[in-house]
Motif scaffolding. Structure first.
Motif, PDB file in Angstrom:
ATOM      1  N   VAL A 120      21.622  42.516  75.392  1.00 48.27           N
ATOM      2  CA  VAL A 120      20.198  42.203  75.742  1.00 48.27           C
ATOM      3  C   VAL A 120      19.893  40.988  75.227  1.00 48.27           C
ATOM      4  CG1 VAL A 120      17.948  43.021  75.833  1.00 48.27           C
ATOM      5  CG2 VAL A 120      19.777  44.723  75.728  1.00 48.27           C
ATOM      6  N   PRO A 121      19.345  39.998  76.179  1.00 47.15           N
ATOM      7  CA  PRO A 121      18.765  38.835  75.700  1.00 47.15           C
ATOM      8  C   PRO A 121      17.480  38.986  74.992  1.00 47.15           C
ATOM      9  CG  PRO A 121      18.383  39.060  78.020  1.00 47.15           C
ATOM     10  CD  PRO A 121      19.400  40.147  77.485  1.00 47.15           C
ATOM     11  N   GLY A 122      17.332  38.312  73.517  1.00 47.33           N
ATOM     12  CA  GLY A 122      16.330  38.189  72.981  1.00 47.33           C
ATOM     13  C   GLY A 122      16.044  37.085  72.127  1.00 47.33           C
ATOM     14  N   GLU A 123      15.160  37.416  70.994  1.00 44.71           N
ATOM     15  CA  GLU A 123      15.059  36.673  70.086  1.00 44.71           C
ATOM     16  C   GLU A 123      15.151  36.911  68.646  1.00 44.71           C
ATOM     17  OE1 GLU A 123      13.730  33.354  70.413  1.00 44.71           O
ATOM     18  OE2 GLU A 123      13.770  33.300  72.460  1.00 44.71           O
ATOM     19  N   ALA A 124      15.845  36.245  67.848  1.00 52.25           N
ATOM     20  CA  ALA A 124      16.341  36.696  66.516  1.00 52.25           C
ATOM     21  C   ALA A 124      15.913  35.392  65.413  1.00 52.25           C
ATOM     22  CB  ALA A 124      17.658  36.884  66.490  1.00 52.25           C
ATOM     23  N   PRO A 125      15.725  35.898  64.311  1.00 56.28           N
ATOM     24  CA  PRO A 125      15.374  34.828  63.124  1.00 56.28           C
ATOM     25  C   PRO A 125      16.544  33.746  63.019  1.00 56.28           C
ATOM     26  CG  PRO A 125      14.647  36.698  62.537  1.00 56.28           C
ATOM     27  CD  PRO A 125      15.578  36.992  63.602  1.00 56.28           C
ATOM     28  N   LYS A 126      16.267  32.531  62.790  1.00 55.39           N
ATOM     29  CA  LYS A 126      17.385  31.515  62.524  1.00 55.39           C
ATOM     30  C   LYS A 126      17.890  31.968  61.031  1.00 55.39           C
ATOM     31  CE  LYS A 126      16.564  27.413  63.626  1.00 55.39           C
ATOM     32  NZ  LYS A 126      16.246  25.779  63.567  1.00 55.39           N
ATOM     33  N   PRO A 127      19.010  31.976  61.107  1.00 54.90           N
ATOM     34  CA  PRO A 127      19.714  32.120  59.535  1.00 54.90           C
ATOM     35  C   PRO A 127      19.436  31.315  58.331  1.00 54.90           C
ATOM     36  CG  PRO A 127      21.512  32.296  61.344  1.00 54.90           C
ATOM     37  CD  PRO A 127      20.190  31.508  62.117  1.00 54.90           C
ATOM     38  N   ALA A 128      19.105  31.992  57.302  1.00 52.96           N
ATOM     39  CA  ALA A 128      18.931  31.166  56.268  1.00 52.96           C
ATOM     40  C   ALA A 128      19.975  31.094  55.593  1.00 52.96           C
ATOM     41  CB  ALA A 128      17.819  32.025  55.331  1.00 52.96           C
ATOM     42  N   LEU A 129      20.239  29.932  54.779  1.00 56.50           N
ATOM     43  CA  LEU A 129      21.494  29.486  54.385  1.00 56.50           C
ATOM     44  C   LEU A 129      21.552  30.047  52.849  1.00 56.50           C
ATOM     45  CD1 LEU A 129      22.089  25.844  55.518  1.00 56.50           C
ATOM     46  CD2 LEU A 129      23.204  27.935  56.483  1.00 56.50           C
ATOM     47  N   VAL A 133      27.011  26.417  55.835  1.00 61.67           N
ATOM     48  CA  VAL A 133      26.418  25.380  56.834  1.00 61.67           C
ATOM     49  C   VAL A 133      25.794  26.141  58.105  1.00 61.67           C
ATOM     50  CG1 VAL A 133      27.771  23.448  55.864  1.00 61.67           C
ATOM     51  CG2 VAL A 133      28.231  25.024  57.994  1.00 61.67           C
ATOM     52  N   LEU A 134      24.699  25.633  58.689  1.00 66.17           N
ATOM     53  CA  LEU A 134      24.058  26.007  59.783  1.00 66.17           C
ATOM     54  C   LEU A 134      24.532  25.292  60.938  1.00 66.17           C
ATOM     55  CD1 LEU A 134      21.900  28.190  60.780  1.00 66.17           C
ATOM     56  CD2 LEU A 134      20.303  26.226  60.946  1.00 66.17           C
ATOM     57  N   ILE A 135      25.045  25.884  61.985  1.00 69.86           N
ATOM     58  CA  ILE A 135      25.816  25.387  62.906  1.00 69.86           C
ATOM     59  C   ILE A 135      24.940  25.709  64.457  1.00 69.86           C
ATOM     60  CG2 ILE A 135      27.860  25.323  64.428  1.00 69.86           C
ATOM     61  CD1 ILE A 135      29.602  26.597  61.739  1.00 69.86           C
ATOM     62  N   ARG A 136      24.806  24.707  65.161  1.00 70.45           N
ATOM     63  CA  ARG A 136      24.194  24.810  66.477  1.00 70.45           C
ATOM     64  C   ARG A 136      25.277  25.181  67.123  1.00 70.45           C
ATOM     65  NH1 ARG A 136      19.417  23.123  68.754  1.00 70.45           N
ATOM     66  NH2 ARG A 136      18.984  21.797  67.069  1.00 70.45           N
ATOM     67  N   VAL A 137      25.435  26.405  67.716  1.00 72.08           N
ATOM     68  CA  VAL A 137      26.297  27.038  68.768  1.00 72.08           C
ATOM     69  C   VAL A 137      26.690  26.178  70.108  1.00 72.08           C
ATOM     70  CG1 VAL A 137      27.729  28.762  69.593  1.00 72.08           C
ATOM     71  CG2 VAL A 137      26.490  29.090  67.436  1.00 72.08           C
ATOM     72  N   LYS A 138      27.692  25.618  70.206  1.00 74.36           N
ATOM     73  CA  LYS A 138      28.078  25.019  71.482  1.00 74.36           C
ATOM     74  C   LYS A 138      28.831  25.702  72.342  1.00 74.36           C
ATOM     75  CE  LYS A 138      26.511  20.745  70.310  1.00 74.36           C
ATOM     76  NZ  LYS A 138      25.480  20.007  71.173  1.00 74.36           N
ATOM     77  N   ALA A 139      29.654  26.769  71.822  1.00 76.39           N
ATOM     78  CA  ALA A 139      30.667  27.533  72.870  1.00 76.39           C
ATOM     79  C   ALA A 139      30.816  28.571  72.130  1.00 76.39           C
ATOM     80  CB  ALA A 139      31.790  26.962  73.266  1.00 76.39           C
ATOM     81  N   ILE A 140      31.355  29.887  72.790  1.00 75.69           N
ATOM     82  CA  ILE A 140      31.591  31.086  72.124  1.00 75.69           C
ATOM     83  C   ILE A 140      32.906  31.595  72.735  1.00 75.69           C
ATOM     84  CG2 ILE A 140      31.043  33.444  71.783  1.00 75.69           C
ATOM     85  CD1 ILE A 140      28.034  32.341  72.054  1.00 75.69           C
ATOM     86  N   ALA A 165      30.666  38.331  62.328  1.00 77.28           N
ATOM     87  CA  ALA A 165      30.195  38.268  63.646  1.00 77.28           C
ATOM     88  C   ALA A 165      28.676  37.405  63.766  1.00 77.28           C
ATOM     89  CB  ALA A 165      29.981  39.731  63.919  1.00 77.28           C
ATOM     90  N   ARG A 166      27.888  37.894  64.447  1.00 78.41           N
ATOM     91  CA  ARG A 166      26.649  37.037  64.815  1.00 78.41           C
ATOM     92  C   ARG A 166      26.860  35.809  65.491  1.00 78.41           C
ATOM     93  NH1 ARG A 166      23.828  40.690  61.575  1.00 78.41           N
ATOM     94  NH2 ARG A 166      24.912  41.336  59.690  1.00 78.41           N
ATOM     95  N   GLY A 167      27.954  35.834  66.143  1.00 77.99           N
ATOM     96  CA  GLY A 167      28.153  34.596  67.069  1.00 77.99           C
ATOM     97  C   GLY A 167      27.408  34.388  68.364  1.00 77.99           C
ATOM     98  N   TYR A 168      26.846  35.349  68.977  1.00 77.29           N
ATOM     99  CA  TYR A 168      26.364  35.682  70.281  1.00 77.29           C
ATOM    100  C   TYR A 168      24.684  34.696  70.064  1.00 77.29           C
ATOM    101  CZ  TYR A 168      29.901  38.324  72.139  1.00 77.29           C
ATOM    102  OH  TYR A 168      30.996  39.057  72.422  1.00 77.29           O
ATOM    103  N   ALA A 169      24.435  33.669  69.523  1.00 74.16           N
ATOM    104  CA  ALA A 169      23.572  33.166  69.090  1.00 74.16           C
ATOM    105  C   ALA A 169      23.433  31.692  69.115  1.00 74.16           C
ATOM    106  CB  ALA A 169      22.901  33.561  67.931  1.00 74.16           C
ATOM    107  N   GLU A 170      22.065  31.001  69.249  1.00 72.91           N
ATOM    108  CA  GLU A 170      22.016  29.458  69.091  1.00 72.91           C
ATOM    109  C   GLU A 170      22.616  29.126  67.896  1.00 72.91           C
ATOM    110  OE1 GLU A 170      18.765  27.908  72.219  1.00 72.91           O
ATOM    111  OE2 GLU A 170      17.905  29.345  70.695  1.00 72.91           O
ATOM    112  N   PHE A 171      22.085  29.649  66.886  1.00 76.78           N
ATOM    113  CA  PHE A 171      22.430  29.343  65.416  1.00 76.78           C
ATOM    114  C   PHE A 171      23.372  30.318  64.665  1.00 76.78           C
ATOM    115  CE2 PHE A 171      18.781  26.959  66.954  1.00 76.78           C
ATOM    116  CZ  PHE A 171      19.054  25.497  66.603  1.00 76.78           C
ATOM    117  N   VAL A 172      24.107  29.918  63.797  1.00 85.26           N
ATOM    118  CA  VAL A 172      25.065  30.597  63.094  1.00 85.26           C
ATOM    119  C   VAL A 172      25.155  30.068  61.587  1.00 85.26           C
ATOM    120  CG1 VAL A 172      27.139  30.148  63.920  1.00 85.26           C
ATOM    121  CG2 VAL A 172      26.816  32.232  62.791  1.00 85.26           C
ATOM    122  N   ALA A 173      25.188  30.895  60.686  1.00 87.15           N
ATOM    123  CA  ALA A 173      25.214  30.333  59.196  1.00 87.15           C
ATOM    124  C   ALA A 173      26.646  30.691  58.914  1.00 87.15           C
ATOM    125  CB  ALA A 173      24.443  30.992  58.298  1.00 87.15           C
TER     126      ALA A 173
END
Length: 311
Positions: A16-25, A30-37, A96-104
Motif C-alpha cells: 500500500v502506498p503511504g508515508e513513513a518517517p525518513k530514517p534517522a542515522l 549513510v542516508l541514501i536517496r533511492v533511485k532504483a529498486i 529490508a526497508r528498501g521500498y521507500a524514497e530514503f533508506v539508511a
C-alpha cells in the motif's frame, strides 16, 4: 517520505502506498536517496508468507520491504569513511526497508556504483548477484576447464552464475527454455539444453559442478551426471532425505547455500561489473507506482534477467 507499506502478508495488492518517517542515522550509516529498486522472487515469497514477515520484522506492522537498492548518498554520520555525500552507491539491505524514497545503510554493506552502469543495472545486482557469487566463488573450487551445469540459467540468479562461471574459467552448460537459448549463449554459455524438450541426463555426463536454482527432480537427477567427488550446490531448500542419501552414496558433495549479507562480496562483485566482466540484464523496468505489477511479473518465474523499479 513516500514508501510502500505492508500491513499483512498476502498478494501484491497488499503493498500500500503511504508515508513513513525518513530514517534517522546511527553511527556507521549513510542516508541514501533511492533511485532504483531490484525486485526478486524472494520479495514475492516473503510478501505472501506471514511467518517470513514475522521472522524479519517481529510484530512490527506495517513494514517496508525491499532488499536491493541503488541511489545517492545525501547524509552521513560518523564512522562512514570511504563514502561521501553525492556518491552513487548500491546495497543489499540486511533489514529490508528498501521500498521507500530514503533508506539508511551501514557502510559495511555498501558498494560504490561503477560509473558506467545505470542505477537500474546496479539495483538489479545485489541479491541475485551474491546468491550466485557466494556458491561459485566460496563454495566451489572451480579451475580452468572444469565443467559446470547451471540450472535456470536465464533467471535473475542464473544469468549472473553463467557470467561468474565463465570468469572463473569453467566450461558452462546451461539449462533454460528454448526461447531463452540465444540470451543464455550470449552470456557466455558453451552449451545450452532446452529443459522443455531435452533430458539433460541424456545429453551430458560427468560434470565437475552443478549449480541448482530449481530443486526437486532437477536436483535429484543432477546427481546422476555429477562426477564422484564432484560438487552440487543448490539455493533451493533440501527437504528430501533420499536425495541427500543418493548423493552420499555416489560420493557427490551436495549442499544448500543460503545468501549471506556481505559487503566485501558485493564490493568484489562491483569490481567485476566496473570492468564489464559481469553485467546486469534487465527484462523490464517499472515505475515505483507500478510495484504490484512488478511483483506479479516476478511471480511468473518467466523473467529473463531482472525486474527493476525506478523511484
Amino acid at each position: 517520505m513516500k514508501a510502500y507499506l505492508l500491513y499483512e502478508a498476502g498478494g501484491a495488492d497488499k503493498l500500500v502506498p503511504g508515508e513513513a518517517p525518513k530514517p534517522a542515522l546511527k553511527s556507521g550509516e549513510v542516508l541514501i536517496r533511492v533511485k532504483a529498486i531490484g525486485i526478486n522472487p524472494a520479495d514475492a515469497i516473503y510478501r505472501s508468507t506471514p511467518a517470513f514477515i514475522t521472522h524479519i520484522f517481529g510484530e512490527e506492522r506495517p513494514v517496508i520491504m525491499g532488499w536491493d537498492i541503488s541511489g545517492e548518498v545525501v547524509e552521513k554520520s560518523d564512522n562512514t569513511d570511504g563514502f561521501e555525500v553525492g556518491d552513487a552507491v548500491f546495497a543489499l539491505l540486511q533489514n529490508a526497508r528498501g521500498y521507500a524514497e530514503f533508506v539508511a545503510v551501514n557502510v559495511g554493506l555498501l558498494a560504490h556504483k561503477p560509473a558506467h552502469i545505470t542505477f537500474e543495472e546496479a539495483a538489479a545486482a545485489p541479491m541475485a548477484g551474491l546468491t550466485a557469487w557466494q556458491p561459485l566463488v566460496h563454495g566451489m573450487n572451480i579451475k580452468k576447464g572444469d565443467k559446470i551445469l547451471i540450472h535456470g540459467a536465464s533467471g535473475g540468479v542464473g544469468h549472473y552464475a553463467v557470467q561468474i562461471a565463465k570468469y572463473l574459467g569453467a566450461e558452462v552448460i546451461a539449462t533454460s527454455s528454448g526461447k531463452n537459448r540465444d540470451f543464455v549463449m550470449a552470456l557466455g554459455a558453451d552449451k545450452h539444453i532446452d529443459y522443455q524438450t531435452e533430458n539433460f541426463r541424456e545429453v551430458i555426463k560427468e560434470v565437475d559442478f552443478v549449480f541448482d536454482t530449481v530443486g526437486g527432480e532437477t536436483l535429484e537427477h543432477s546427481i546422476d551426471i555429477a562426477k564422484p567427488g564432484g560438487t552440487i550446490i543448490s539455493i533451493v531448500a533440501l527437504t528430501q532425505e533420499d536425495i541427500m542419501f543418493k548423493a552420499k552414496e555416489k560420493g557427490v558433495n551436495l549442499s544448500l547455500r543460503a545468501l549471506q549479507f556481505n559487503g566485501d562480496d558485493l564490493r568484489a562483485f562491483a569490481g567485476l561489473m566496473s570492468k564489464g566482466i559481469i553485467k546486469s540484464f534487465i527484462d523490464r523496468i517499472y515505475p515505483f507506482t507500478a510495484i504490484a505489477e512488478a511483483h506479479t511479473q516476478v511471480e511468473t518465474r518467466r523473467t529473463a534477467g531482472k525486474i527493476v523499479l525506478t523511484v
